[in-house]
Design a protein around this motif. Structure first.
Motif, PDB file in Angstrom:
ATOM      1  N   GLU A   1       0.846  -1.186   0.000  1.00 26.28           N
ATOM      2  CA  GLU A   1       0.000   0.000   0.000  1.00 26.28           C
ATOM      3  C   GLU A   1       0.885   1.241   0.000  1.00 26.28           C
ATOM      4  OE1 GLU A   1      -2.637   0.209   3.318  1.00 26.28           O
ATOM      5  OE2 GLU A   1      -3.960   1.610   2.315  1.00 26.28           O
ATOM      6  N   TYR A   2       0.505   2.206  -0.838  1.00 27.62           N
ATOM      7  CA  TYR A   2       1.270   3.443  -0.952  1.00 27.62           C
ATOM      8  C   TYR A   2       0.368   4.642  -0.727  1.00 27.62           C
ATOM      9  CZ  TYR A   2       4.753   0.388  -2.963  1.00 27.62           C
ATOM     10  OH  TYR A   2       5.643  -0.625  -3.143  1.00 27.62           O
ATOM     11  N   VAL A   3       0.982   5.744  -0.277  1.00 27.62           N
ATOM     12  CA  VAL A   3       0.238   6.984  -0.084  1.00 27.62           C
ATOM     13  C   VAL A   3       0.919   8.077  -0.893  1.00 27.62           C
ATOM     14  CG1 VAL A   3      -0.563   8.700   1.572  1.00 27.62           C
ATOM     15  CG2 VAL A   3      -0.427   6.289   2.241  1.00 27.62           C
ATOM     16  N   CYS A   4       0.129   8.751  -1.733  1.00 31.92           N
ATOM     17  CA  CYS A   4       0.661   9.841  -2.537  1.00 31.92           C
ATOM     18  C   CYS A   4       0.685  11.120  -1.699  1.00 31.92           C
ATOM     19  CB  CYS A   4      -0.202  10.043  -3.779  1.00 31.92           C
ATOM     20  SG  CYS A   4       0.296  11.495  -4.724  1.00 31.92           S
TER      21      CYS A   4
ATOM     22  N   ARG B   1      -4.524   6.875  -1.473  1.00 32.04           N
ATOM     23  CA  ARG B   1      -3.968   5.587  -1.052  1.00 32.04           C
ATOM     24  C   ARG B   1      -4.244   4.574  -2.144  1.00 32.04           C
ATOM     25  NH1 ARG B   1      -3.130   3.385   4.326  1.00 32.04           N
ATOM     26  NH2 ARG B   1      -2.459   5.095   5.652  1.00 32.04           N
ATOM     27  N   PHE B   2      -3.261   3.802  -2.494  1.00 32.39           N
ATOM     28  CA  PHE B   2      -3.471   2.790  -3.521  1.00 32.39           C
ATOM     29  C   PHE B   2      -2.560   1.607  -3.259  1.00 32.39           C
ATOM     30  CE2 PHE B   2       0.446   3.742  -5.880  1.00 32.39           C
ATOM     31  CZ  PHE B   2       0.728   5.017  -5.401  1.00 32.39           C
ATOM     32  N   GLU B   3      -2.901   0.504  -3.906  1.00 34.06           N
ATOM     33  CA  GLU B   3      -2.124  -0.710  -3.715  1.00 34.06           C
ATOM     34  C   GLU B   3      -1.424  -1.089  -5.008  1.00 34.06           C
ATOM     35  OE1 GLU B   3      -5.369  -3.066  -2.434  1.00 34.06           O
ATOM     36  OE2 GLU B   3      -4.818  -2.900  -0.333  1.00 34.06           O
ATOM     37  N   GLU B   4      -0.281  -1.710  -4.851  1.00 33.22           N
ATOM     38  CA  GLU B   4       0.483  -2.088  -6.025  1.00 33.22           C
ATOM     39  C   GLU B   4       1.208  -3.403  -5.763  1.00 33.22           C
ATOM     40  OE1 GLU B   4       1.858   1.425  -8.081  1.00 33.22           O
ATOM     41  OE2 GLU B   4       3.753   0.399  -8.423  1.00 33.22           O
ATOM     42  N   LEU B   5       1.207  -4.240  -6.783  1.00 37.32           N
ATOM     43  CA  LEU B   5       1.952  -5.494  -6.689  1.00 37.32           C
ATOM     44  C   LEU B   5       3.412  -5.232  -7.044  1.00 37.32           C
ATOM     45  CD1 LEU B   5      -0.527  -7.951  -8.414  1.00 37.32           C
ATOM     46  CD2 LEU B   5       0.302  -8.148  -6.083  1.00 37.32           C
ATOM     47  N   ARG B   6       4.301  -5.691  -6.178  1.00 38.02           N
ATOM     48  CA  ARG B   6       5.719  -5.454  -6.420  1.00 38.02           C
ATOM     49  C   ARG B   6       6.558  -6.603  -5.906  1.00 38.02           C
ATOM     50  NH1 ARG B   6       7.673   0.614  -5.583  1.00 38.02           N
ATOM     51  NH2 ARG B   6       6.669   1.347  -7.457  1.00 38.02           N
TER      52      ARG B   6
END
Ligand SMILES: [Zn+2]
Length: 62
Positions: A5-8, A14-19
């Protein structure tokens, strides 16, 4: 690949990303195209580890 989860910092999105784990702390780009989003520290990640259902572990039934 795990989901992070990341926060701009620009739009507070807030959004999620596969990494890959190795890139978990890299800056991300939000849906609006802002760069520099930082990984959010989630409560789940802080608690972390195995989520053992303590109820089912139980002891010997009395
Ligand atoms: Zn943004």
């Amino acid at each position: 690949m795990p989901l992070y989860e990341y926060v701009c910092p620009t739009c507070d999105e807030r959004f999620e990303e596969l990494r890959p784990i190795a890139r978990a702390d890299d800056e991300a780009t939000c849906a609006r195209g802002h760069v520099g989003a930082q990984r959010a520290i989630s409560l789940f990640a802080t608690i972390g580890g195995a989520c053992a259902p303590s109820a089912s572990l139980g002891g010997a039934p009395t």
